[in-house]
Design a protein around this motif. Structure first.
Motif, PDB file in Angstrom:
ATOM      1  N   THR A 176      29.801  -4.510  16.405  1.00 28.70           N
ATOM      2  CA  THR A 176      30.254  -4.224  15.039  1.00 28.70           C
ATOM      3  C   THR A 176      29.129  -3.548  14.250  1.00 28.70           C
ATOM      4  OG1 THR A 176      31.493  -6.293  15.144  1.00 28.70           O
ATOM      5  CG2 THR A 176      31.197  -5.334  12.958  1.00 28.70           C
ATOM      6  N   PRO A 177      29.424  -2.440  13.580  1.00 29.69           N
ATOM      7  CA  PRO A 177      28.391  -1.864  12.717  1.00 29.69           C
ATOM      8  C   PRO A 177      28.161  -2.771  11.512  1.00 29.69           C
ATOM      9  CG  PRO A 177      30.194  -0.299  13.136  1.00 29.69           C
ATOM     10  CD  PRO A 177      30.663  -1.642  13.597  1.00 29.69           C
ATOM     11  N   PHE A 178      26.919  -2.923  11.106  1.00 30.19           N
ATOM     12  CA  PHE A 178      26.629  -3.684   9.885  1.00 30.19           C
ATOM     13  C   PHE A 178      25.277  -3.256   9.328  1.00 30.19           C
ATOM     14  CE2 PHE A 178      25.210  -6.383  13.471  1.00 30.19           C
ATOM     15  CZ  PHE A 178      23.868  -6.573  13.152  1.00 30.19           C
ATOM     16  N   VAL A 179      25.058  -3.632   8.068  1.00 34.77           N
ATOM     17  CA  VAL A 179      23.769  -3.374   7.417  1.00 34.77           C
ATOM     18  C   VAL A 179      23.107  -4.716   7.148  1.00 34.77           C
ATOM     19  CG1 VAL A 179      22.692  -2.578   5.266  1.00 34.77           C
ATOM     20  CG2 VAL A 179      24.485  -1.208   6.321  1.00 34.77           C
ATOM     21  N   LEU A 180      21.814  -4.821   7.485  1.00 33.84           N
ATOM     22  CA  LEU A 180      21.034  -5.999   7.084  1.00 33.84           C
ATOM     23  C   LEU A 180      20.226  -5.593   5.860  1.00 33.84           C
ATOM     24  CD1 LEU A 180      19.575  -7.361  10.451  1.00 33.84           C
ATOM     25  CD2 LEU A 180      21.543  -8.225   9.172  1.00 33.84           C
ATOM     26  N   THR A 181      20.320  -6.378   4.828  1.00 34.93           N
ATOM     27  CA  THR A 181      19.722  -5.929   3.565  1.00 34.93           C
ATOM     28  C   THR A 181      18.301  -6.437   3.337  1.00 34.93           C
ATOM     29  OG1 THR A 181      20.757  -7.766   2.422  1.00 34.93           O
ATOM     30  CG2 THR A 181      21.971  -5.689   2.440  1.00 34.93           C
ATOM     31  N   SER A 182      17.856  -7.407   4.147  1.00 36.30           N
ATOM     32  CA  SER A 182      16.530  -7.979   3.850  1.00 36.30           C
ATOM     33  C   SER A 182      15.359  -7.611   4.752  1.00 36.30           C
ATOM     34  CB  SER A 182      16.603  -9.511   3.837  1.00 36.30           C
ATOM     35  OG  SER A 182      17.481  -9.914   2.846  1.00 36.30           O
ATOM     36  N   PRO A 183      15.520  -7.667   6.092  1.00 34.83           N
ATOM     37  CA  PRO A 183      14.325  -7.693   6.947  1.00 34.83           C
ATOM     38  C   PRO A 183      13.307  -6.579   6.696  1.00 34.83           C
ATOM     39  CG  PRO A 183      16.301  -8.027   8.248  1.00 34.83           C
ATOM     40  CD  PRO A 183      16.756  -7.687   6.865  1.00 34.83           C
ATOM     41  N   VAL A 184      13.754  -5.355   6.436  1.00 33.39           N
ATOM     42  CA  VAL A 184      12.798  -4.245   6.306  1.00 33.39           C
ATOM     43  C   VAL A 184      11.894  -4.445   5.090  1.00 33.39           C
ATOM     44  CG1 VAL A 184      12.634  -1.737   5.977  1.00 33.39           C
ATOM     45  CG2 VAL A 184      14.356  -2.690   7.510  1.00 33.39           C
ATOM     46  N   LYS A 185      12.436  -5.119   4.076  1.00 33.56           N
ATOM     47  CA  LYS A 185      11.639  -5.323   2.857  1.00 33.56           C
ATOM     48  C   LYS A 185      10.411  -6.188   3.149  1.00 33.56           C
ATOM     49  CE  LYS A 185      15.576  -4.397   0.038  1.00 33.56           C
ATOM     50  NZ  LYS A 185      16.936  -4.876   0.042  1.00 33.56           N
ATOM     51  N   ASP A 186      10.451  -6.947   4.264  1.00 33.59           N
ATOM     52  CA  ASP A 186       9.288  -7.770   4.630  1.00 33.59           C
ATOM     53  C   ASP A 186       8.321  -7.048   5.564  1.00 33.59           C
ATOM     54  OD1 ASP A 186      10.400  -9.831   3.181  1.00 33.59           O
ATOM     55  OD2 ASP A 186      11.533 -10.599   4.901  1.00 33.59           O
ATOM     56  N   TRP A 187       8.649  -5.856   5.988  1.00 32.35           N
ATOM     57  CA  TRP A 187       7.735  -5.133   6.881  1.00 32.35           C
ATOM     58  C   TRP A 187       6.444  -4.818   6.129  1.00 32.35           C
ATOM     59  CZ3 TRP A 187      10.844  -0.563   9.531  1.00 32.35           C
ATOM     60  CH2 TRP A 187      11.785  -1.102  10.415  1.00 32.35           C
ATOM     61  N   PRO A 188       5.293  -4.965   6.828  1.00 29.92           N
ATOM     62  CA  PRO A 188       4.027  -4.606   6.167  1.00 29.92           C
ATOM     63  C   PRO A 188       4.023  -3.149   5.682  1.00 29.92           C
ATOM     64  CG  PRO A 188       3.618  -5.688   8.274  1.00 29.92           C
ATOM     65  CD  PRO A 188       5.095  -5.499   8.179  1.00 29.92           C
ATOM     66  N   GLY A 189       4.714  -2.278   6.404  1.00 28.83           N
ATOM     67  CA  GLY A 189       4.680  -0.851   6.038  1.00 28.83           C
ATOM     68  C   GLY A 189       5.655  -0.480   4.939  1.00 28.83           C
ATOM     69  N   PHE A 190       6.577  -1.404   4.600  1.00 27.14           N
ATOM     70  CA  PHE A 190       7.595  -1.028   3.626  1.00 27.14           C
ATOM     71  C   PHE A 190       6.974  -0.882   2.233  1.00 27.14           C
ATOM     72  CE2 PHE A 190      10.981  -2.039   0.534  1.00 27.14           C
ATOM     73  CZ  PHE A 190      11.747  -0.913   0.773  1.00 27.14           C
ATOM     74  N   GLY A 191       7.246   0.217   1.577  1.00 27.67           N
ATOM     75  CA  GLY A 191       6.654   0.461   0.260  1.00 27.67           C
ATOM     76  C   GLY A 191       5.333   1.206   0.401  1.00 27.67           C
ATOM     77  N   GLU A 192       4.653   0.968   1.528  1.00 25.85           N
ATOM     78  CA  GLU A 192       3.373   1.648   1.724  1.00 25.85           C
ATOM     79  C   GLU A 192       3.606   3.039   2.300  1.00 25.85           C
ATOM     80  OE1 GLU A 192      -0.283   0.961   4.689  1.00 25.85           O
ATOM     81  OE2 GLU A 192       0.502  -0.857   3.736  1.00 25.85           O
ATOM     82  N   TRP A 193       4.601   3.139   3.184  1.00 31.28           N
ATOM     83  CA  TRP A 193       4.877   4.449   3.771  1.00 31.28           C
ATOM     84  C   TRP A 193       5.918   5.173   2.954  1.00 31.28           C
ATOM     85  CZ3 TRP A 193       6.341   1.780   8.850  1.00 31.28           C
ATOM     86  CH2 TRP A 193       5.189   1.374   9.516  1.00 31.28           C
ATOM     87  N   THR A 194       5.499   6.307   2.480  1.00 31.14           N
ATOM     88  CA  THR A 194       6.456   7.252   1.913  1.00 31.14           C
ATOM     89  C   THR A 194       6.085   8.558   2.583  1.00 31.14           C
ATOM     90  OG1 THR A 194       4.943   7.911   0.164  1.00 31.14           O
ATOM     91  CG2 THR A 194       6.431   6.054  -0.321  1.00 31.14           C
ATOM     92  N   TYR A 195       6.946   9.566   2.487  1.00 32.93           N
ATOM     93  CA  TYR A 195       6.538  10.780   3.188  1.00 32.93           C
ATOM     94  C   TYR A 195       5.298  11.381   2.539  1.00 32.93           C
ATOM     95  CZ  TYR A 195       9.416  13.508  -0.134  1.00 32.93           C
ATOM     96  OH  TYR A 195       9.957  14.075  -1.254  1.00 32.93           O
ATOM     97  N   LYS A 196       5.093  11.072   1.267  1.00 31.39           N
ATOM     98  CA  LYS A 196       3.886  11.599   0.606  1.00 31.39           C
ATOM     99  C   LYS A 196       2.625  10.882   1.111  1.00 31.39           C
ATOM    100  CE  LYS A 196       5.612  14.008  -3.294  1.00 31.39           C
ATOM    101  NZ  LYS A 196       6.939  13.743  -3.812  1.00 31.39           N
TER     102      LYS A 196
END
Ligand SMILES: O=C(O)CCC(=O)C(=O)O
Ligand SMILES: [Fe+2]
Length: 468
Positions: A169-189
């Motif tokens: 089944t396709p689904f979206v998980l809304t939380s786990p990525v927000k806990d990644w160390p790289g989340f928010g730190e990596w932007t294309y800039k």
């Protein structure tokens, strides 16, 4: 006011072409069409053929032909001609300055120094269409998703839930990525500031990340070049690898048994708004997760046995033809696609991760400039699907090094036997049960044929139409 939620086409605004070229239909209300009056013998050819012929010319020849008349000038400015010229040029492999269009980049011209002749009497769909498609607003297609199509969204999921309920089944998980160390730190800039001089793969080109981002930020292609790099971990000295973790729910990835013989499994994906992936199934019946680190993506998906409208699949499924760009597909097929039972749609925002079950068709379009990571995997409950694919669809297998791996199915079975014999046995039993079921069904159909002298599926009434 239209309140038909599916009628996206009515909201498309017509933008003027930069050279004021117009669609062919306008010729009917005009006294003359430059394509007929100012292209010499070329006027005998359909517009597409003129473009094809011009595709054989070098940049100097193309400019020379463009200098012969206003009509030919219009044809000589077609961006796809300049895109091919640039991609084949040595500059594309070295350093270059992206100038906002392919033509200006080939000629190394600034926007203000490029001559621009208005051609309000040139009427050509072939010239107008790519520009028009590059302007089609995405909003109407990606919003007001019918309730029954909306992709499931969970804040988290256990491995148990995934395996027992949601692996198909396709689904979206809304939380786990927000806990990644790289989340928010990596932007294309931030990636450009660190890895701007490193070359990344974007379709058929390898460009320095800073050049790709310059392109991405200032282009108006119908199908923008999409960065899809399989070696991002090595290229970022494993820094990006340290920044993400696979959500626990996906559990074991059985393709790991293949070790260094495994096909590529993870990619960094970067692209501007309107870039994306046309309809496809992921390779070798693998499942995938796709995490949006920055930006936003719209997904539309169909179950394995339901190819989307506008996509043509050969009977043995080995060949898939989807000739349309994303924008063309949205304009031509989205409305009807949305109404097909089984269609699933959703938005995956930054910090969210989407599950693509093995075998599902999907088209993805970035509704904002987006950076994402994706990984293919074979979870426990889809192991039979992967085994079946490698065994029965050998000509569609991809990504293996065929010098080293002559028989991917045999190799996978052997490695599973060595490392996970219990799981292999269960998967083989599941397949056997499936084949037996099929055989019984086939026997039933055969019996019926035998007794009635011509069993066939169809509607009562014996009408001969093709509809099914
Ligand atoms: O983010 C995207 O464009 C989707 C990528 C995708 O479908 C894939 O990697 O197979
Ligand atoms: Fe995919």
């Amino acid at each position: 006011m239209h309140d038909d939620v599916n009628d996206a086409s009515v909201e498309i605004e017509i933008q003027p072409h930069p050279l004021l070229i117009k669609p062919s239909g306008n010729a009917f209300t005009s006294e003359s069409n430059l394509r007929d009056t100012s292209c010499g013998l070329f006027a005998l050819f359909p517009d597409e053929l003129i473009l094809q012929v011009l595709g054989y010319l070098s940049e100097d020849e193309l400019n020379a032909v463009g200098a012969t008349s206003k009509g030919m000038y219009g044809f000589s400015r077609a961006e796809e001609l300049w895109k091919s010229l640039f991609i084949e040029s040595p500059a594309c492999k070295e350093h270059f300055t992206w100038r906002g269009t392919w033509r200006r980049t080939v000629l190394n011209l600034s926007e203000t120094s490029e001559a621009r002749i208005a051609l309000p009497n040139l009427f050509s769909d072939a010239l107008y269409r790519p520009f028009h498609m590059s302007q089609v607003p995405l909003g109407p297609f990606v919003s007001r998703i019918p309730l029954q199509n909306q992709i499931l969204r969970f804040s988290d999921m256990s491995a148990e839930e995934f395996n027992t309920k949601y692996s198909n089944t396709p689904f979206v998980l809304t939380s786990p990525v927000k806990d990644w160390p790289g989340f928010g730190e990596w932007t294309y800039k931030t990636l450009v500031s660190k890895y701007g001089d490193i070359k990344f793969r974007a379709e058929s080109v390898d460009w320095r990340l800073r050049d790709y981002v310059a392109y991405m930020e200032n282009q108006s292609d119908e199908s923008p070049l999409y960065l899809f790099d399989r070696a991002f971990v090595e290229k970022t000295n494993s820094e990006m690898e340290a920044g993400f973790t696979v959500p626990d729910c996906f559990g074991k990835d059985f393709f790991e048994v293949l070790g260094s013989d495994r096909p590529d499994r993870r990619w960094m994906i970067l692209g501007p708004e309107r870039s994306g992936s046309t309809f496809h199934k992921d390779p070798n019946a693998t499942s995938a997760w796709n995490a949006v680190v920055e930006g936003e993506k719209y997904w539309i998906m169909f179950p394995p046995d339901s190819p989307p409208p506008g996509v043509f699949v050969s009977e043995d499924q080995s060949e898939v033809t989807s000739p349309l760009s994303i924008a063309e597909w949205l304009v031509g097929f989205h409305k009807v696609a949305r109404r097909i039972p089984g269609c699933v749609e959703g938005i995956c925002k930054a910090g969210e991760i989407l599950h693509v079950p093995s075998g599902w068709w999907h088209l993805v379009v970035n509704t904002q400039p987006s950076l994402a990571l994706t990984q293919n995997f074979v979870p426990t409950t889809r192991l039979p699907a992967a085994l079946e694919f490698l065994d029965k669809q050998r000509h569609s297998i991809s990504g293996f090094n065929c010098e080293r791996v002559k028989d991917p199915y045999a190799l996978f079975v052997q490695r599973m036997e060595e490392q996970y014999p219990g799981e292999l046995k269960k998967a083989m039993e599941a397949l056997e049960a499936k084949y037996n079921r099929k055989t019984k069904w086939e026997m039933l159909v055969e019996d019926k044929k035998g007794s009635s002298g011509g069993f066939s599926f169809g509607f009562a009434g014996g009408d001969d139409s093709d509809d099914d």
